[in-house]
Motif scaffolding. Sequence first.
Motif, PDB file in Angstrom:
ATOM      1  N   THR A  87      15.886  35.590   5.304  1.00  0.00           N
ATOM      2  CA  THR A  87      16.949  36.594   5.243  1.00  0.00           C
ATOM      3  C   THR A  87      18.277  36.074   5.771  1.00  0.00           C
ATOM      4  N   GLU A  88      18.243  35.011   6.553  1.00  0.00           N
ATOM      5  CA  GLU A  88      19.471  34.460   7.134  1.00  0.00           C
ATOM      6  C   GLU A  88      19.213  33.008   7.508  1.00  0.00           C
ATOM      7  N   ALA A  89      20.123  32.113   7.139  1.00  0.00           N
ATOM      8  CA  ALA A  89      19.989  30.699   7.492  1.00  0.00           C
ATOM      9  C   ALA A  89      21.270  30.231   8.164  1.00  0.00           C
ATOM     10  N   ARG A  90      21.107  29.557   9.285  1.00  0.00           N
ATOM     11  CA  ARG A  90      22.228  28.991  10.038  1.00  0.00           C
ATOM     12  C   ARG A  90      21.968  27.497  10.255  1.00  0.00           C
ATOM     13  N   PHE A  94      16.924  30.085  11.513  1.00  0.00           N
ATOM     14  CA  PHE A  94      16.842  30.966  10.344  1.00  0.00           C
ATOM     15  C   PHE A  94      15.880  32.101  10.653  1.00  0.00           C
ATOM     16  N   LYS A  95      15.983  33.159   9.855  1.00  0.00           N
ATOM     17  CA  LYS A  95      15.115  34.321  10.023  1.00  0.00           C
ATOM     18  C   LYS A  95      14.231  34.475   8.803  1.00  0.00           C
ATOM     19  N   THR A 111       9.410  40.160  11.173  1.00  0.00           N
ATOM     20  CA  THR A 111      10.464  39.155  11.114  1.00  0.00           C
ATOM     21  C   THR A 111      10.223  38.139  12.215  1.00  0.00           C
ATOM     22  N   THR A 113      12.339  34.653  14.061  1.00  0.00           N
ATOM     23  CA  THR A 113      13.468  33.737  14.139  1.00  0.00           C
ATOM     24  C   THR A 113      12.902  32.382  14.520  1.00  0.00           C
ATOM     25  N   VAL A 139      16.106  31.643   0.554  1.00  0.00           N
ATOM     26  CA  VAL A 139      17.162  32.545   1.008  1.00  0.00           C
ATOM     27  C   VAL A 139      17.499  33.527  -0.109  1.00  0.00           C
ATOM     28  N   ARG A 142      22.793  37.571  -1.057  1.00  0.00           N
ATOM     29  CA  ARG A 142      23.309  38.896  -0.709  1.00  0.00           C
ATOM     30  C   ARG A 142      23.989  39.489  -1.930  1.00  0.00           C
TER      31      ARG A 142
END
Length: 143
Positions: A87-90, A94-95, A111, A113, A139, A142
């Motif tokens: 749902t989110e990558a940095r 990531f999540k 979920t 992390t 991913v 959005r």
Amino acid sequence: MQQLPAAEYRHVYEFKIRFGDIDSQGHVNNVKFLGYLEDARLEMFHGDPVRKGEEPVRGMVISRHEIDYRYPLLPTVYPIRVETWVTEARAASFKLAYEVRDDDHVYAEATSTLVAFDVEANRLRRFTPEEREFIGRYVVPRP
């Protein structure tokens, strides 16, 4: 219930409930769900890439789990599956989102992390470009 992303962004791991997963109340014990999530992650980041001749993603640790139990998971002969997506990558974390489900019910939503970790240096690190590319496959864009 969260919106399930398109199949192309989901990793699907199927399993069968084991006798030892059942507690005294006749359903899967809540702690076993974390084991199902772990098995799904292992397949997603290690088993599947190795079978495809790709390098597995290594050096990640969990920094957080959340889980919501939606429906009792009873003993069954049918496979249950964990569907997982990012749902989110940095740069260094990531999540993951998960659903433990069959065709009729969502038993749990969760979920996690995950953070990149350098095992030898015993410290956090950034993901490599290859790791980011692999994680990026899951991913969900959005809207």
